[in-house]
Write a protein that holds these residues in place. Sequence first.
Motif, PDB file in Angstrom:
ATOM      1  N   THR A 104       0.811  -1.214   0.000  1.00 44.48           N
ATOM      2  CA  THR A 104       0.000   0.000   0.000  1.00 44.48           C
ATOM      3  C   THR A 104       0.847   1.267   0.000  1.00 44.48           C
ATOM      4  O   THR A 104       0.305   2.375   0.028  1.00 44.48           O
ATOM      5  CB  THR A 104      -0.925   0.043   1.232  1.00 44.48           C
ATOM      6  OG1 THR A 104      -0.178   0.350   2.416  1.00 44.48           O
ATOM      7  CG2 THR A 104      -1.653  -1.280   1.433  1.00 44.48           C
ATOM      8  N   VAL A 105       2.173   1.115  -0.020  1.00 43.37           N
ATOM      9  CA  VAL A 105       3.063   2.273   0.035  1.00 43.37           C
ATOM     10  C   VAL A 105       3.241   2.854  -1.366  1.00 43.37           C
ATOM     11  O   VAL A 105       3.807   2.205  -2.246  1.00 43.37           O
ATOM     12  CB  VAL A 105       4.434   1.893   0.618  1.00 43.37           C
ATOM     13  CG1 VAL A 105       5.397   3.079   0.531  1.00 43.37           C
ATOM     14  CG2 VAL A 105       4.299   1.428   2.064  1.00 43.37           C
ATOM     15  N   PHE A 185      -3.235  -6.516   7.423  1.00 38.26           N
ATOM     16  CA  PHE A 185      -3.032  -5.063   7.466  1.00 38.26           C
ATOM     17  C   PHE A 185      -4.097  -4.412   6.605  1.00 38.26           C
ATOM     18  O   PHE A 185      -4.417  -4.907   5.520  1.00 38.26           O
ATOM     19  CB  PHE A 185      -1.653  -4.679   6.934  1.00 38.26           C
ATOM     20  CG  PHE A 185      -1.460  -3.183   6.814  1.00 38.26           C
ATOM     21  CD1 PHE A 185      -1.076  -2.427   7.916  1.00 38.26           C
ATOM     22  CD2 PHE A 185      -1.683  -2.529   5.605  1.00 38.26           C
ATOM     23  CE1 PHE A 185      -0.912  -1.049   7.807  1.00 38.26           C
ATOM     24  CE2 PHE A 185      -1.517  -1.153   5.491  1.00 38.26           C
ATOM     25  CZ  PHE A 185      -1.133  -0.413   6.596  1.00 38.26           C
ATOM     26  N   SER A 186      -4.642  -3.311   7.097  1.00 38.57           N
ATOM     27  CA  SER A 186      -5.634  -2.580   6.320  1.00 38.57           C
ATOM     28  C   SER A 186      -5.553  -1.114   6.692  1.00 38.57           C
ATOM     29  O   SER A 186      -5.227  -0.767   7.830  1.00 38.57           O
ATOM     30  CB  SER A 186      -7.044  -3.124   6.599  1.00 38.57           C
ATOM     31  OG  SER A 186      -7.984  -2.605   5.686  1.00 38.57           O
ATOM     32  N   PHE A 201      -4.500  -0.243  10.500  1.00 39.13           N
ATOM     33  CA  PHE A 201      -4.532  -1.234  11.577  1.00 39.13           C
ATOM     34  C   PHE A 201      -3.886  -2.516  11.098  1.00 39.13           C
ATOM     35  O   PHE A 201      -4.078  -2.950   9.955  1.00 39.13           O
ATOM     36  CB  PHE A 201      -5.972  -1.521  12.010  1.00 39.13           C
ATOM     37  CG  PHE A 201      -6.075  -2.480  13.156  1.00 39.13           C
ATOM     38  CD1 PHE A 201      -5.717  -2.085  14.436  1.00 39.13           C
ATOM     39  CD2 PHE A 201      -6.524  -3.779  12.962  1.00 39.13           C
ATOM     40  CE1 PHE A 201      -5.800  -2.968  15.508  1.00 39.13           C
ATOM     41  CE2 PHE A 201      -6.612  -4.661  14.026  1.00 39.13           C
ATOM     42  CZ  PHE A 201      -6.253  -4.257  15.297  1.00 39.13           C
ATOM     43  N   SER A 202      -3.092  -3.113  11.978  1.00 38.96           N
ATOM     44  CA  SER A 202      -2.454  -4.389  11.678  1.00 38.96           C
ATOM     45  C   SER A 202      -2.739  -5.380  12.792  1.00 38.96           C
ATOM     46  O   SER A 202      -2.855  -4.996  13.967  1.00 38.96           O
ATOM     47  CB  SER A 202      -0.941  -4.209  11.515  1.00 38.96           C
ATOM     48  OG  SER A 202      -0.349  -5.397  11.011  1.00 38.96           O
ATOM     49  N   LEU A 203      -2.853  -6.643  12.406  1.00 42.23           N
ATOM     50  CA  LEU A 203      -3.184  -7.710  13.355  1.00 42.23           C
ATOM     51  C   LEU A 203      -2.287  -8.906  13.094  1.00 42.23           C
ATOM     52  O   LEU A 203      -1.999  -9.240  11.948  1.00 42.23           O
ATOM     53  CB  LEU A 203      -4.651  -8.125  13.171  1.00 42.23           C
ATOM     54  CG  LEU A 203      -5.154  -9.277  14.033  1.00 42.23           C
ATOM     55  CD1 LEU A 203      -5.523  -8.758  15.415  1.00 42.23           C
ATOM     56  CD2 LEU A 203      -6.359  -9.949  13.399  1.00 42.23           C
ATOM     57  N   ALA A 204      -1.827  -9.549  14.164  1.00 36.34           N
ATOM     58  CA  ALA A 204      -1.040 -10.768  14.047  1.00 36.34           C
ATOM     59  C   ALA A 204      -1.537 -11.779  15.066  1.00 36.34           C
ATOM     60  O   ALA A 204      -1.647 -11.466  16.253  1.00 36.34           O
ATOM     61  CB  ALA A 204       0.444 -10.484  14.272  1.00 36.34           C
ATOM     62  N   LEU A 205      -1.862 -12.973  14.608  1.00 35.29           N
ATOM     63  CA  LEU A 205      -2.232 -14.073  15.498  1.00 35.29           C
ATOM     64  C   LEU A 205      -1.005 -14.938  15.750  1.00 35.29           C
ATOM     65  O   LEU A 205      -0.246 -15.249  14.825  1.00 35.29           O
ATOM     66  CB  LEU A 205      -3.338 -14.929  14.867  1.00 35.29           C
ATOM     67  CG  LEU A 205      -4.660 -14.231  14.549  1.00 35.29           C
ATOM     68  CD1 LEU A 205      -5.672 -15.248  14.018  1.00 35.29           C
ATOM     69  CD2 LEU A 205      -5.229 -13.516  15.771  1.00 35.29           C
TER      70      LEU A 205
END
Length: 304
Positions: A104-105, A185-186, A201-205
């Motif tokens: 997205t950069v 990531f969004s 926002f980023s998420l990691a499980l």
Amino acid sequence: MEFLRPASLTEALEAKAAHPDATPIAGGTDLMVELNFDKRRPSALLDLTGVAELAEWDTDGGSGGDPGGDPGGDTVRLGACVPYSRIIGELGGRLPGLAMAARTVGSPQIRNRGTVGGNLGSASPAGDAHPPLLAAGAAVEAASTRGSRRIPAAEFFHGPKRSALAADELVVAVHLPVATGPQQFSKVGTRNAMVIAVCSFSLALHPETGAVGTGIGSAGPTPLRAEDAQLFAAAELEGRWEAPGPLPDSVLRRFGELVAAAAKPIDDVRGTAEYRRHALAVLARRTLTWAWDDYRTGSWSRCA
């Protein structure tokens, strides 16, 4: 303006020690804009493009940065000057959250020049690379002629465009755990790329520990973690890892509320604080849904 061009990392650190006011430049995607608009006029530029050591990545498994090699090793050491395009092409399987953010950069030209090290050096709250670093539990390697140290990403940012770096230090690498579970990531902006995020926002499980990592961008004076949301999600997922089913809507909504509550946004030309909180709640619900669906269907390793 003085122009310094070291040919090795040793020379770069010596130059920074001798000229602590020198501004490092690699891709120049942020700095050159400020120079061209006369918003910044540093006394010296420290060109890092000739420092080969900063443009390499490796793992503790010794794959040597070979994208076709064995993905062994639990941690990636990402050189500060590795461009986003290489992260996408070579590290998507190991660092999916960061690779998603890298896509997205800017434009392809910007992704060929811009670097995570540069993002960290500017320490902007809106840096796209920052939320994935927080969610993954990354550490920033800073070095000077005095030695090197690792700074947890959560402790690196001190304020808008202020970091934990000392005047004589350079960001030389970032250490990120290889993903053991889904990452997402969004971001919200006027378009998918070539735009500063209104919020991200980023998420990691982390199935091996049962933990959940988060990272919020462009919604506070620094990038943030939503710690209450992390604890809530980890508690809700406990007991579900072995027999995962769809998450109840009530869990997703509460997770989104806690992420929104962790933000510290302001009103500016890109959006209001109220909108940012609303958008983060939506992004949090969506990314948790996507990540959990990737985990329970066994498709997470292909998500990048």
